[in-house]
Design a protein around this motif. Structure first.
Motif, PDB file in Angstrom:
ATOM      1  N   GLN A 107      48.767  50.930   9.622  1.00  0.00           N
ATOM      2  CA  GLN A 107      47.583  51.679  10.044  1.00  0.00           C
ATOM      3  C   GLN A 107      46.835  50.867  11.087  1.00  0.00           C
ATOM      4  OE1 GLN A 107      44.948  52.210   6.734  1.00  0.00           O
ATOM      5  NE2 GLN A 107      44.747  50.041   6.342  1.00  0.00           N
ATOM      6  N   SER A 108      46.030  51.540  11.865  1.00  0.00           N
ATOM      7  CA  SER A 108      45.211  50.796  12.812  1.00  0.00           C
ATOM      8  C   SER A 108      43.755  50.967  12.437  1.00  0.00           C
ATOM      9  CB  SER A 108      45.452  51.213  14.253  1.00  0.00           C
ATOM     10  OG  SER A 108      45.709  52.544  14.383  1.00  0.00           O
ATOM     11  N   ALA A 109      43.023  49.925  12.671  1.00  0.00           N
ATOM     12  CA  ALA A 109      41.591  49.923  12.422  1.00  0.00           C
ATOM     13  C   ALA A 109      40.910  49.472  13.711  1.00  0.00           C
ATOM     14  CB  ALA A 109      41.250  48.972  11.284  1.00  0.00           C
ATOM     15  N   THR A 110      39.747  50.025  13.967  1.00  0.00           N
ATOM     16  CA  THR A 110      38.986  49.654  15.153  1.00  0.00           C
ATOM     17  C   THR A 110      37.739  48.906  14.713  1.00  0.00           C
ATOM     18  OG1 THR A 110      39.777  51.635  16.282  1.00  0.00           O
ATOM     19  CG2 THR A 110      37.878  50.525  17.236  1.00  0.00           C
ATOM     20  N   LEU A 111      37.571  47.716  15.248  1.00  0.00           N
ATOM     21  CA  LEU A 111      36.398  46.899  14.970  1.00  0.00           C
ATOM     22  C   LEU A 111      35.569  46.835  16.243  1.00  0.00           C
ATOM     23  CD1 LEU A 111      34.856  44.987  13.036  1.00  0.00           C
ATOM     24  CD2 LEU A 111      36.216  43.116  13.993  1.00  0.00           C
ATOM     25  N   ILE A 112      34.354  47.385  16.167  1.00  0.00           N
ATOM     26  CA  ILE A 112      33.452  47.398  17.314  1.00  0.00           C
ATOM     27  C   ILE A 112      32.318  46.424  17.010  1.00  0.00           C
ATOM     28  CG2 ILE A 112      32.006  48.820  18.800  1.00  0.00           C
ATOM     29  CD1 ILE A 112      33.612  51.260  17.681  1.00  0.00           C
ATOM     30  N   THR A 113      32.142  45.467  17.908  1.00  0.00           N
ATOM     31  CA  THR A 113      31.102  44.458  17.722  1.00  0.00           C
ATOM     32  C   THR A 113      30.290  44.303  19.007  1.00  0.00           C
ATOM     33  OG1 THR A 113      32.642  42.709  18.392  1.00  0.00           O
ATOM     34  CG2 THR A 113      32.433  43.134  16.026  1.00  0.00           C
ATOM     35  N   ALA A 114      29.144  43.639  18.882  1.00  0.00           N
ATOM     36  CA  ALA A 114      28.298  43.405  20.061  1.00  0.00           C
ATOM     37  C   ALA A 114      28.828  42.250  20.905  1.00  0.00           C
ATOM     38  CB  ALA A 114      26.863  43.131  19.630  1.00  0.00           C
ATOM     39  N   VAL A 115      29.501  41.314  20.247  1.00  0.00           N
ATOM     40  CA  VAL A 115      30.075  40.145  20.931  1.00  0.00           C
ATOM     41  C   VAL A 115      31.521  39.973  20.471  1.00  0.00           C
ATOM     42  CG1 VAL A 115      27.861  38.944  21.175  1.00  0.00           C
ATOM     43  CG2 VAL A 115      29.234  38.575  19.144  1.00  0.00           C
ATOM     44  N   PRO A 116      32.344  39.281  21.249  1.00  0.00           N
ATOM     45  CA  PRO A 116      33.730  39.060  20.821  1.00  0.00           C
ATOM     46  C   PRO A 116      33.790  38.297  19.494  1.00  0.00           C
ATOM     47  CG  PRO A 116      33.440  38.457  23.126  1.00  0.00           C
ATOM     48  CD  PRO A 116      32.085  38.737  22.580  1.00  0.00           C
ATOM     49  N   LYS A 128      40.860  41.725   4.385  1.00  0.00           N
ATOM     50  CA  LYS A 128      40.053  42.610   3.530  1.00  0.00           C
ATOM     51  C   LYS A 128      40.550  44.058   3.615  1.00  0.00           C
ATOM     52  CE  LYS A 128      36.689  43.021   0.668  1.00  0.00           C
ATOM     53  NZ  LYS A 128      36.800  42.407  -0.649  1.00  0.00           N
ATOM     54  N   ILE A 129      40.882  44.500   4.816  1.00  0.00           N
ATOM     55  CA  ILE A 129      41.390  45.863   4.987  1.00  0.00           C
ATOM     56  C   ILE A 129      42.704  46.028   4.237  1.00  0.00           C
ATOM     57  CG2 ILE A 129      42.336  47.521   6.647  1.00  0.00           C
ATOM     58  CD1 ILE A 129      40.329  46.377   8.698  1.00  0.00           C
ATOM     59  N   SER A 130      43.584  45.041   4.346  1.00  0.00           N
ATOM     60  CA  SER A 130      44.871  45.103   3.657  1.00  0.00           C
ATOM     61  C   SER A 130      44.696  45.123   2.145  1.00  0.00           C
ATOM     62  CB  SER A 130      45.756  43.924   4.072  1.00  0.00           C
ATOM     63  OG  SER A 130      46.106  44.040   5.421  1.00  0.00           O
ATOM     64  N   GLU A 131      43.718  44.369   1.635  1.00  0.00           N
ATOM     65  CA  GLU A 131      43.437  44.382   0.202  1.00  0.00           C
ATOM     66  C   GLU A 131      42.954  45.753  -0.253  1.00  0.00           C
ATOM     67  OE1 GLU A 131      40.524  41.378  -0.646  1.00  0.00           O
ATOM     68  OE2 GLU A 131      41.884  39.732  -0.112  1.00  0.00           O
ATOM     69  N   LEU A 132      42.106  46.375   0.554  1.00  0.00           N
ATOM     70  CA  LEU A 132      41.525  47.668   0.179  1.00  0.00           C
ATOM     71  C   LEU A 132      42.500  48.826   0.302  1.00  0.00           C
ATOM     72  CD1 LEU A 132      38.012  47.286   1.858  1.00  0.00           C
ATOM     73  CD2 LEU A 132      38.531  47.169  -0.585  1.00  0.00           C
ATOM     74  N   GLN A 159      34.525  55.526   8.475  1.00  0.00           N
ATOM     75  CA  GLN A 159      33.784  54.607   9.336  1.00  0.00           C
ATOM     76  C   GLN A 159      32.721  53.908   8.498  1.00  0.00           C
ATOM     77  OE1 GLN A 159      32.445  55.622  13.387  1.00  0.00           O
ATOM     78  NE2 GLN A 159      30.369  55.299  12.644  1.00  0.00           N
ATOM     79  N   TYR A 160      32.644  52.596   8.660  1.00  0.00           N
ATOM     80  CA  TYR A 160      31.590  51.803   8.045  1.00  0.00           C
ATOM     81  C   TYR A 160      30.734  51.228   9.160  1.00  0.00           C
ATOM     82  CZ  TYR A 160      29.152  48.263   5.359  1.00  0.00           C
ATOM     83  OH  TYR A 160      28.175  47.495   4.790  1.00  0.00           O
ATOM     84  N   ASN A 161      29.463  51.622   9.191  1.00  0.00           N
ATOM     85  CA  ASN A 161      28.567  51.209  10.264  1.00  0.00           C
ATOM     86  C   ASN A 161      27.562  50.194   9.722  1.00  0.00           C
ATOM     87  OD1 ASN A 161      26.816  50.934  12.423  1.00  0.00           O
ATOM     88  ND2 ASN A 161      26.881  53.101  12.953  1.00  0.00           N
ATOM     89  N   ALA A 162      27.777  48.923  10.056  1.00  0.00           N
ATOM     90  CA  ALA A 162      26.871  47.857   9.644  1.00  0.00           C
ATOM     91  C   ALA A 162      26.220  47.225  10.870  1.00  0.00           C
ATOM     92  CB  ALA A 162      27.624  46.811   8.834  1.00  0.00           C
ATOM     93  N   SER A 163      25.953  48.048  11.866  1.00  0.00           N
ATOM     94  CA  SER A 163      25.352  47.534  13.101  1.00  0.00           C
ATOM     95  C   SER A 163      23.831  47.530  12.980  1.00  0.00           C
ATOM     96  CB  SER A 163      25.771  48.389  14.294  1.00  0.00           C
ATOM     97  OG  SER A 163      25.215  49.681  14.200  1.00  0.00           O
ATOM     98  N   TYR A 164      23.207  46.621  13.706  1.00  0.00           N
ATOM     99  CA  TYR A 164      21.752  46.563  13.737  1.00  0.00           C
ATOM    100  C   TYR A 164      21.183  47.821  14.370  1.00  0.00           C
ATOM    101  CZ  TYR A 164      22.034  41.606  12.476  1.00  0.00           C
ATOM    102  OH  TYR A 164      22.265  40.425  11.838  1.00  0.00           O
TER     103      TYR A 164
END
Length: 184
Positions: A107-116, A128-132, A159-164
Motif C-alpha cells: 500500500q502507499s501512504a502519503t505523509l504531508i509535512t511543513a518541513v522535510p 507504525k503504519i505496517s504495525e497497524l 486521513q489523519y490530520n495532526a497539522s497545526y
C-alpha cells in the motif's frame, strides 16, 4: 469517469498478459517510467490529449520516447492507438501500478509535512503504519508549508490530520460558534 473505467480494464488485461509472460515486475517498472515521464512533461500529456494531432503522429512519438521499454508495453501502446484510446496511456500506467501493488500486498501512504522529514522519522512512520495495517507500505512524502507544523497522513481512503493549521482552524470554528451563541 468512463476513461477511468477503460483505463482499469486495459490495466487489468495488461496485468493478465504480463503475469502469463512472467513479467509483472518488468511491466511494473515500465508503467512507472511512463507515469513519471507524463508527470514531468506536461507537453507530452497535451500532445496525446490533442484532437488536432493525428493518431499516427502520437503513436510514432510515444514509440520513439518509450523505445527502451518492453515489447508488451509497446504492444499496449499499439492497442491503445488502434482503439483510438492513446490518451489513456498515463491512466493505464497508473492503474497498472495500483493493481500491481494490490496483488503484491503493498500500500502507499502519503505523509504531508511543513518541513522535510528525516530518514529516522520516515522509518518510524513506516514501521507504525505496517504495525497497524499488516501491509508493506511505500511512503510518498510531500511538503506543504501552509501546515505550519505537524503532519497529515493519508493511507488509502483514511486521513489523519495532526497539522497545526487544522488545529488552529478547529479553534477558530469553536471560537466563532461560542461567540455567535453569546450574541444570540
Amino acid at each position: 469517469m468512463k476513461s477511468t473505467r477503460a483505463a482499469i480494464r486495459y490495466a487489468r488485461a495488461l496485468i493478465l498478459e504480463s503475469a502469463e509472460a512472467d513479467s509483472l515486475e518488468l511491466i511494473h517498472d515500465d508503467m512507472l517510467v511512463i507515469s513519471e515521464t507524463f508527470d514531468q512533461n506536461v507537453e507530452l500529456k497535451h500532445m496525446v490529449d490533442s484532437l488536432v494531432i493525428k493518431n499516427s503522429v502520437k503513436l510514432a512519438s510515444l514509440k520513439l520516447i518509450f523505445k527502451n521499454l518492453s515489447q508488451i508495453t509497446l504492444n499496449l501502446i499499439d492497442v491503445l492507438s488502434q482503439n483510438n484510446r492513446i490518451d489513456l496511456i498515463q491512466n493505464v500506467a497508473e492503474q497498472y501500478v495500483l493493481q500491481y501493488r494490490e496483488i503484491k500486498g503493498i500500500q502507499s501512504a502519503t505523509l504531508i509535512t511543513a518541513v522535510p522529514v528525516t530518514k529516522d522519522v520516515e522509518n518510524q512512520v513506516l514501521k507504525k503504519i505496517s504495525e497497524l495495517t499488516d501491509k508493506k507500505t511505500t511512503l510518498i512524502k510531500k511538503i506543504d508549508q501552509t501546515l505550519i507544523g505537524g503532519f497529515i497522513l493519508r493511507i488509502g481512503d483514511s486521513q489523519y490530520n495532526a497539522s497545526y493549521k487544522n488545529k488552529l482552524e478547529t479553534i477558530k470554528q469553536e471560537f466563532n460558534k461560542n461567540t455567535n451563541a453569546l450574541i444570540s
